[in-house]
Enzyme design. Structure first.
Site, PDB file in Angstrom:
ATOM      1  N   GLN A   1     -35.381 -15.078  40.583  1.00  0.00           N
ATOM      2  CA  GLN A   1     -36.265 -13.923  40.734  1.00  0.00           C
ATOM      3  C   GLN A   1     -36.765 -13.819  42.178  1.00  0.00           C
ATOM      4  O   GLN A   1     -36.826 -12.730  42.751  1.00  0.00           O
ATOM      5  CB  GLN A   1     -37.450 -14.054  39.780  1.00  0.00           C
ATOM      6  CG  GLN A   1     -38.393 -12.859  39.782  1.00  0.00           C
ATOM      7  CD  GLN A   1     -37.779 -11.625  39.131  1.00  0.00           C
ATOM      8  OE1 GLN A   1     -37.072 -11.741  38.142  1.00  0.00           O
ATOM      9  NE2 GLN A   1     -38.034 -10.468  39.698  1.00  0.00           N
TER      10      GLN A   1
ATOM     11  N   THR B   1     -28.113 -10.000  43.883  1.00  0.00           N
ATOM     12  CA  THR B   1     -28.341  -8.965  42.883  1.00  0.00           C
ATOM     13  C   THR B   1     -28.690  -9.700  41.599  1.00  0.00           C
ATOM     14  O   THR B   1     -27.906 -10.506  41.104  1.00  0.00           O
ATOM     15  CB  THR B   1     -27.075  -8.119  42.664  1.00  0.00           C
ATOM     16  OG1 THR B   1     -26.010  -8.972  42.226  1.00  0.00           O
ATOM     17  CG2 THR B   1     -26.669  -7.425  43.943  1.00  0.00           C
ATOM     18  N   TYR B   2     -29.849  -9.456  41.074  1.00  0.00           N
ATOM     19  CA  TYR B   2     -30.342 -10.232  39.938  1.00  0.00           C
ATOM     20  C   TYR B   2     -30.597  -9.324  38.753  1.00  0.00           C
ATOM     21  O   TYR B   2     -31.424  -8.433  38.813  1.00  0.00           O
ATOM     22  CB  TYR B   2     -31.634 -10.951  40.335  1.00  0.00           C
ATOM     23  CG  TYR B   2     -32.301 -11.690  39.205  1.00  0.00           C
ATOM     24  CD1 TYR B   2     -33.574 -11.324  38.778  1.00  0.00           C
ATOM     25  CD2 TYR B   2     -31.672 -12.742  38.552  1.00  0.00           C
ATOM     26  CE1 TYR B   2     -34.195 -12.001  37.751  1.00  0.00           C
ATOM     27  CE2 TYR B   2     -32.279 -13.421  37.527  1.00  0.00           C
ATOM     28  CZ  TYR B   2     -33.552 -13.047  37.132  1.00  0.00           C
ATOM     29  OH  TYR B   2     -34.168 -13.715  36.100  1.00  0.00           O
ATOM     30  N   MET B   3     -29.860  -9.532  37.681  1.00  0.00           N
ATOM     31  CA  MET B   3     -30.053  -8.790  36.450  1.00  0.00           C
ATOM     32  C   MET B   3     -29.979  -9.773  35.291  1.00  0.00           C
ATOM     33  O   MET B   3     -29.238 -10.747  35.356  1.00  0.00           O
ATOM     34  CB  MET B   3     -28.956  -7.725  36.254  1.00  0.00           C
ATOM     35  CG  MET B   3     -28.925  -6.656  37.334  1.00  0.00           C
ATOM     36  SD  MET B   3     -30.361  -5.574  37.238  1.00  0.00           S
ATOM     37  CE  MET B   3     -30.050  -4.515  38.638  1.00  0.00           C
TER      38      MET B   3
END
Length: 533
Positions: free
Chosen positions: A11, A28-30
């Site tokens: 995060q 890119t964090y999902m």
């Protein structure tokens, strides 16, 4: 890292790191298990690979991956570096050690996923002594082109069934002479499969179709937070509470803890999200069967439930004895049978002849010794008797001396909350066993102030008024001046310590008395004129 810790670090990398005065999102964090990457990102990765390693390490066409999971969330990209040109060395100074490790993993996996395949040659090497009486064989593979292995090689939590095929062997030629450098002799025995680690448990959940990436971290956290398991060397070791809960659910709610039930429910939830199934119908179908199962179980007597769990956990609760004696025969009266029982402080093992036989022992099914040896702290200078720390049904406690007869009751004292048995010294033990103790007479009333530890923790009592102490260890050394000050601040009515309101709501319109929200033992409550809600 733990799953929760990994998500926290990711995060932060996603939100942005200060690099040269600019806040830069490195990944890119999902919350997704999609493994596809955007076309422009693939082009950037391939261009960077060509620059770093040359055209030989870049395949002719981009590599496109597809997940095999049925419930994969593929609406977003996989987690990847926002810019492949930012390698871990370039941004290392801006990251702490944990962030650097995770970014290094993400960057290398992303880059390696677009690199050329490694080329390995399966090989068997036979070695023979000069007289051909002794022979050795090594089976493995020779690396002819390293490909993606030049950048990244994945570690393993569990040994593979074909580990022999993965052994790296040197390049040799037929007839080449060898020399002995070292000889190791070892005997191997078949061992049980290793316990699950976080990574292998998540992998198993994925194989069974249970849960989603967004739920894995919370699932693992619940196992630890509720003390169902403990962690040893990164492995989940089941605790007694976990075994007991599992035994109960498998015995009485087996349908709802089976793998296929959870996986099937996941599929139905996907159908609901896709609009192919009504959520009310799904809940209705679930509740109809579940309510019936719950009603059937609630009609059972507690003895029936415990006996079922006794039978299921018998190998753990009552292991076979070396002399062939009945493991469930009471060792005290030699007549009653041992069984799992429940009490005010939880589960324990007791004799069926109670109250004529008072034998009990801790509920412990993890294979550890149930009768732990007491730890002797030393002798009490006043009595000359030994002071020991022991482990009882309700937790650790102190004991002065030993029981010389069956009806003897040596003096005992519970440990204050937060104090570990290993931290108890002889000096602390003497003070705890001396409780309750008289501190001195109150200078105004002349009545004695007494300090002690009760059911709800350490307390002071003066003139019928109780005042709790916030620091459990303060009870050992509190003096008269401090005790008078605590009583002046806290004592308001007999048997109760004054509680400061969390919020004053105002006065009641009928009698004008105050209404307030206070904090109690069981949570917040509303108080008005002696009425508590």
């Amino acid at each position: 890292f733990s799953a929760t810790r990994t998500m926290q670090i990711a995060q932060k990398l996603y939100e942005g790191i200060d690099i040269g005065g600019d806040t830069v999102g490195l990944i890119t964090y999902m919350r997704t298990d999609g493994i596809q990457i955007a076309d422009e990102a693939i082009r950037a990765v391939r261009a960077d690979l060509n620059k770093r390693f040359g055209a030989r390490y870049v395949p002719q066409s981009p590599r496109i991956y597809k997940t095999k999971a049925k419930n994969a969330q593929e609406a977003h990209e996989a987690i990847r570096p926002t810019d492949p040109a930012r390698d871990p060395q370039q941004v290392a100074r801006a990251l702490d050690d944990d962030q650097r490790k995770l970014y290094d993993l993400i960057w290398k996996r992303t880059m390696a996923s677009q690199m050329e395949a490694a080329e390995l040659e399966r090989t068997t090497i036979d070695l023979a002594s000069s007289d051909d009486k002794i022979g050795f064989r090594a089976t493995g593979s020779v690396l002819t082109f390293d490909g993606f292995l030049k950048l990244y090689q994945e570690g393993r939590d569990e040994p593979s069934a074909d580990d022999d095929d993965d052994n790296r062997l040197p390049k040799v030629t037929n007839g080449e002479a060898t020399k002995r450098i070292k000889t190791d002799t070892a005997q191997h025995f078949t061992e049980p499969p290793p316990r699950f680690s976080e990574a292998t448990l998540v992998k198993k959940l994925e194989e069974l179709g249970i849960g989603r990436p967004s739920t894995y971290a919370s699932t693992l956290a619940v196992l630890r937070d509720r003390d169902y398991v403990r962690m040893e060397k990164g492995r989940f070791i089941p605790e007694d509470k976990g075994r007991l809960v599992t035994a109960f659910l498998e015995s009485f709610f087996r349908r709802y803890v089976e793998y296929d039930f959870t996986a099937d429910l996941e599929e139905k939830l996907d159908e609901v999200s896709a609009g192919n199934l009504g959520w009310k119908q799904l809940l209705s179908d679930f509740w109809k069967d579940f309510a019936k199962a719950t009603a059937d179980i609630s009609e059972l007597r507690i003895g029936q439930v415990l006996e079922t769990i006794n039978d299921l956990l018998a190998p753990h609760l009552f292991p076979a004895t070396p002399d062939g004696r009945d493991p469930r025969l009471c060792p005290t009266c030699n007549e009653g049978r041992l069984s799992l029982r429940t009490g005010r402080f939880g589960a324990f093992v007791g004799c069926s002849n109670y109250p004529n036989c008072s034998y009990t022992r801790q509920f412990q099914i993890s294979g550890e010794a149930t009768d732990k040896e007491p730890r002797i702290l030393g002798d009490d200078p006043a009595t000359g008797q030994s002071i020991s720390v022991r482990d009882g049904r309700f937790g650790p406690y102190l004991q002065l001396g030993d029981a010389k007869a069956k009806d003897d009751k040596p003096k005992r004292a519970s440990l204050p909350k937060g104090v570990s048995p290993a931290d108890v010294s002889l000096e602390m033990g003497i003070k705890l066993l001396a409780l309750p103790r008289e501190i001195g007479a109150h200078p105004e009333s002349g009545k004695m102030i007494t300090a002690g530890i009760g059911r709800f923790g350490p307390y002071l009592i003066h003139d019928g008024k109780y005042v709790n102490l916030s620091d459990p260890l303060e009870i050992l050394d509190i003096g008269l001046n401090r005790a008078v000050a605590v009583i002046a601040e806290g004592g308001t009515r007999p048997g109760r310590a004054r509680v400061e309101p969390l919020k004053a709501l105002g006065n009641h319109p009928d009698d004008g008395k105050a209404i307030a929200v206070l904090k109690g033992r069981f949570g917040p409550y509303v108080s008005h004129d002696g009425i508590f809600a």
